[in-house]
Design a protein around this motif. Structure first.
Motif, PDB file in Angstrom:
ATOM      1  N   HIS A   1      53.282  70.251 -28.288  1.00 26.49           N
ATOM      2  CA  HIS A   1      53.101  71.187 -29.189  1.00 26.49           C
ATOM      3  C   HIS A   1      54.025  72.453 -28.739  1.00 26.49           C
ATOM      4  O   HIS A   1      53.485  73.297 -27.810  1.00 26.49           O
ATOM      5  CB  HIS A   1      51.830  71.683 -29.586  1.00 26.49           C
ATOM      6  CG  HIS A   1      51.575  72.864 -30.569  1.00 26.49           C
ATOM      7  ND1 HIS A   1      50.257  73.233 -30.868  1.00 26.49           N
ATOM      8  CD2 HIS A   1      52.258  73.710 -31.007  1.00 26.49           C
ATOM      9  CE1 HIS A   1      50.503  74.225 -32.011  1.00 26.49           C
ATOM     10  NE2 HIS A   1      51.823  74.435 -32.041  1.00 26.49           N
TER      11      HIS A   1
ATOM     12  N   HIS B   1      57.240  75.639 -30.170  1.00 27.88           N
ATOM     13  CA  HIS B   1      58.199  76.159 -31.203  1.00 27.88           C
ATOM     14  C   HIS B   1      59.608  76.271 -30.685  1.00 27.88           C
ATOM     15  O   HIS B   1      59.911  76.538 -29.448  1.00 27.88           O
ATOM     16  CB  HIS B   1      57.520  77.135 -31.782  1.00 27.88           C
ATOM     17  CG  HIS B   1      56.025  77.110 -32.335  1.00 27.88           C
ATOM     18  ND1 HIS B   1      56.068  76.886 -33.591  1.00 27.88           N
ATOM     19  CD2 HIS B   1      54.803  76.953 -31.782  1.00 27.88           C
ATOM     20  CE1 HIS B   1      54.759  76.841 -33.934  1.00 27.88           C
ATOM     21  NE2 HIS B   1      54.106  76.596 -32.723  1.00 27.88           N
TER      22      HIS B   1
ATOM     23  N   HIS C   1      56.487  75.894 -37.602  1.00 25.83           N
ATOM     24  CA  HIS C   1      55.498  75.811 -38.591  1.00 25.83           C
ATOM     25  C   HIS C   1      56.232  75.364 -39.850  1.00 25.83           C
ATOM     26  O   HIS C   1      57.405  75.207 -40.028  1.00 25.83           O
ATOM     27  CB  HIS C   1      55.395  77.387 -38.753  1.00 25.83           C
ATOM     28  CG  HIS C   1      54.667  77.850 -37.551  1.00 25.83           C
ATOM     29  ND1 HIS C   1      53.266  77.792 -37.258  1.00 25.83           N
ATOM     30  CD2 HIS C   1      55.143  78.889 -36.610  1.00 25.83           C
ATOM     31  CE1 HIS C   1      52.873  78.357 -36.384  1.00 25.83           C
ATOM     32  NE2 HIS C   1      53.796  79.124 -35.784  1.00 25.83           N
TER      33      HIS C   1
ATOM     34  N   GLU D   1      54.079  71.658 -36.593  1.00 21.24           N
ATOM     35  CA  GLU D   1      52.902  72.233 -37.091  1.00 21.24           C
ATOM     36  C   GLU D   1      52.418  72.373 -38.362  1.00 21.24           C
ATOM     37  O   GLU D   1      53.018  73.407 -38.827  1.00 21.24           O
ATOM     38  CB  GLU D   1      52.641  73.488 -36.022  1.00 21.24           C
ATOM     39  CG  GLU D   1      51.430  74.154 -36.092  1.00 21.24           C
ATOM     40  CD  GLU D   1      50.835  75.339 -35.249  1.00 21.24           C
ATOM     41  OE1 GLU D   1      52.033  75.780 -34.721  1.00 21.24           O
ATOM     42  OE2 GLU D   1      49.946  75.597 -35.213  1.00 21.24           O
TER      43      GLU D   1
ATOM     44  N   ASP E   1      51.478  75.204 -27.036  1.00 22.99           N
ATOM     45  CA  ASP E   1      51.996  76.036 -28.200  1.00 22.99           C
ATOM     46  C   ASP E   1      52.860  77.029 -28.000  1.00 22.99           C
ATOM     47  O   ASP E   1      52.997  78.017 -28.198  1.00 22.99           O
ATOM     48  CB  ASP E   1      50.561  76.617 -28.670  1.00 22.99           C
ATOM     49  CG  ASP E   1      50.783  77.126 -30.138  1.00 22.99           C
ATOM     50  OD1 ASP E   1      51.934  77.145 -30.818  1.00 22.99           O
ATOM     51  OD2 ASP E   1      49.846  77.560 -30.647  1.00 22.99           O
TER      52      ASP E   1
ATOM     53  N   HIS F   1      56.351  79.353 -27.450  1.00 25.24           N
ATOM     54  CA  HIS F   1      57.289  79.917 -28.154  1.00 25.24           C
ATOM     55  C   HIS F   1      58.280  80.227 -27.298  1.00 25.24           C
ATOM     56  O   HIS F   1      59.330  80.957 -27.695  1.00 25.24           O
ATOM     57  CB  HIS F   1      56.519  81.296 -29.004  1.00 25.24           C
ATOM     58  CG  HIS F   1      55.503  80.775 -30.034  1.00 25.24           C
ATOM     59  ND1 HIS F   1      54.419  80.118 -29.744  1.00 25.24           N
ATOM     60  CD2 HIS F   1      55.892  80.637 -31.193  1.00 25.24           C
ATOM     61  CE1 HIS F   1      53.811  79.764 -30.738  1.00 25.24           C
ATOM     62  NE2 HIS F   1      54.354  80.254 -32.031  1.00 25.24           N
TER      63      HIS F   1
END
Ligand SMILES: [Zn+2]
Ligand SMILES: [Zn+2]
Length: 540
Positions: free
Chosen positions: A310, A312, A342, A381, A497, A499
């Motif tokens: 996971h 981004h 996203h 996601e 998660d 970024h």
């Protein structure tokens, strides 16, 4: 000027900026620059003189100007001025009492005082009520807080990453060991403690009081002191006698309930020896919440993680490209990385339309050409809409290697509706993993109303994993719920998660949280090789 001295001054500047309620990003930028400089091989003074200091990571024109001033004049004028104006220990004590920096400075001006001790004395003499804006009620509250000053309990815990940075830094500076909530990797740390060993405690206590992280001392005994940090958080130092270091470390690590059950502790110089003398197996600190004397399981280790599922990129709200994230994952020794940007319903940031998901797929394929045998997985996601449908059509989801399903908006739903919403998403055959299942933000937003037991049942039936999200303000699932998920037979995924490239480093927070839930490597999906991840996806 040595790099270490320069880093110390930048750090002091960062602390004062924080005390002065400046933009937190500015303070953080100075802290990061200090970190880079401290660890850097080349002389920063030379780099400044040759005009090349901005080649260092995180040093922009603002910080360069301060560095130039520091190297050329031996000081930073604004820092000297802030130090005159802000009286760090007084502002630190104010923070601890729940007063903002400006308010503390105002009160000090009215009372004509400059230090924390003078503030205590003025309060004891009943002078606070003479300050405009302080009525009898506020005065009573402040006096009461001053009474409780010695108890090492802040009103709100520190996030784990900040707590590690702080307590780890103090422990390293004193040659001691991290203890308290931080050593147990609690998701929000209140009991901050460092243990060190010395025959004579005076020098350790003095060095502690002089650390830049400690702005005021609130208590001091013969072998123990409590200092307050910039955030107003109490941090305890215990100076053990060398022959009792192990027992002191065990005691200071806690939890209180766990330790109480083992007392009286035999005295020993290291922790292993204490356990041997007790005739029980050594227990990882992450498991020391409830009393426990048994044989602990072999918990998952950060080094066993083979990939992150996971993260981004710049396609949504991340800061690095697909290929940059892939390279950073290779550097961490991973075999794979799932890009999960996203979808549109997330609202606050950009989300990918079906068309963009496919274009991103081309970019990922191109990255895989370059990065092979490493594998960038096509993930998403995907928002769970209020009615439980997913935010992308099934045919798009079916193309992907990994699908995270996430609740972002509409989190105030009543428990029955929210449970039904998430359950519907888990029933979608394309979903691989439920993201941040509880939806809490530590210190900011309570968890969603959800029947977790029911969700674990459905996840087991559908073969969906649940995430242990490693963002420091999420840590979701928490240890307690990891344990419940594993007991229900559901597998977990440790994810960051992230970024940014830096964010990939939060894997340790996720894995340690999983360990708090008694997770073994076999129960963590991403300890498995790429092939197993792909087969799991195909229902193999
Ligand atoms: Zn999310
Ligand atoms: Zn995310």
């Amino acid at each position: 000027m040595e790099n270490g001295q320069i880093a110390d001054r930048l750090e002091a500047f960062a602390s004062l900026l924080e005390l002065g309620d400046a933009n937190p990003y500015t303070a953080r930028a100075y802290r990061r620059a200090a970190e880079t400089i401290r660890g850097g091989p080349s002389s920063v003074a030379d780099l400044v003189r040759s005009g090349r200091v901005r080649d260092l990571r995180g040093i922009g024109p603002g910080i360069e100007a301060r560095l130039r001033e520091l190297v050329e004049t031996g000081q930073i004028a604004e820092l000297a001025e802030l130090e005159r104006e802000l009286a760090p220990d007084l502002v630190g004590l104010g923070r601890y009492l729940g007063l903002g920096a400006k308010r503390s400075v105002e009160i000090a001006r009215v009372l004509g005082i400059r230090t924390a001790d003078e503030l205590r004395a003025a309060a004891a003499a009943g002078e606070l009520r003479g300050v405009p804006g302080i009525g009898p009620k506020t005065e009573a509250r402040l006096l009461e807080a001053l009474d409780r000053e010695a108890e090492p309990r802040p009103r709100r815990g520190l996030l784990l990453n900040r707590a590690w940075e702080l307590v780890g830094g103090v422990a390293a500076a004193l040659g001691g060991e991290v203890a308290g909530d931080v050593r147990r990797w609690r998701d929000s740390c209140e009991q901050l403690a460092v243990v060190c060993a010395a025959e004579e405690p005076e020098s350790a206590l003095a060095r502690f009081a002089a650390l830049p992280q400690i702005v005021a001392m609130v208590e001091q005994d013969e072998r123990r002191a409590v200092g307050v940090t910039v955030e107003g958080v109490p941090l305890e130092l215990i100076v053990a006698e060398p022959r009792g270091l192990g027992s002191a470390l065990l005691r200071a690590t806690g939890s209180a309930a766990y330790v109480a059950e083992l007392e009286p502790l035999p005295e020993a110089s290291d922790e292993q020896a204490v356990y041997r003398a007790l005739e029980i197996a050594w227990c990882p600190p992450e498991l020391r919440e409830e009393p426990f004397r048994g044989e602990p399981p072999v918990l998952v280790e950060p080094s066993e993680i083979r990939g992150d599922l996971h993260c981004h990129t710049t396609w949504s709200d991340g800061r690095a490209s697909v290929e940059e994230m892939g390279r950073a994952a290779i550097e961490r020794g991973y075999e794979y990385l799932a890009i999960c940007d996203h979808t549109p319903a997330v609202g606050a940031v950009r989300g990918l339309s079906p068309d963009e998901v496919r274009r991103q797929g081309e970019e990922i394929a191109a990255a895989n050409e370059v990065l092979a045998p490493f594998r960038v997985l096509r993930g998403i996601e995907c928002d769970i809409l209020p009615d439980g449908r997913l935010d992308l059509p099934d045919d798009v989801l079916a193309e992907l290697d990994w699908v995270q399903a996430s609740v972002h908006g509409g989190q105030r739903m009543p428990r029955r509706e929210m449970t039904r919403r998430v359950e519907a998403a888990l029933r979608n055959p394309h979903v691989s993993c439920l993201s941040h299942p509880k939806g809490r933000m530590i210190n900011r937003r309570p968890e969603n109303a959800l029947d977790m037991e029911r969700l674990f049942e459905v996840a087991l039936e559908e073969g969906v994993a649940v995430e242990v999200n490693g963002l420091p303000d999420r840590l979701d699932l928490s240890g307690e719920h990891v344990r419940a998920a594993l007991r229900a037979g559901v597998e977990i995924v440790c994810s960051t998660d992230s970024h940014s490239i830096r964010g990939l480093g939060n894997m340790a927070l996720s894995v340690m949280t999983a360990r708090r839930g008694w997770a073994t490597a076999a129960e963590v999906v991403n300890t498995r090789p790429l092939q197993a991840i792909l087969e799991r996806r195909r229902g193999g």
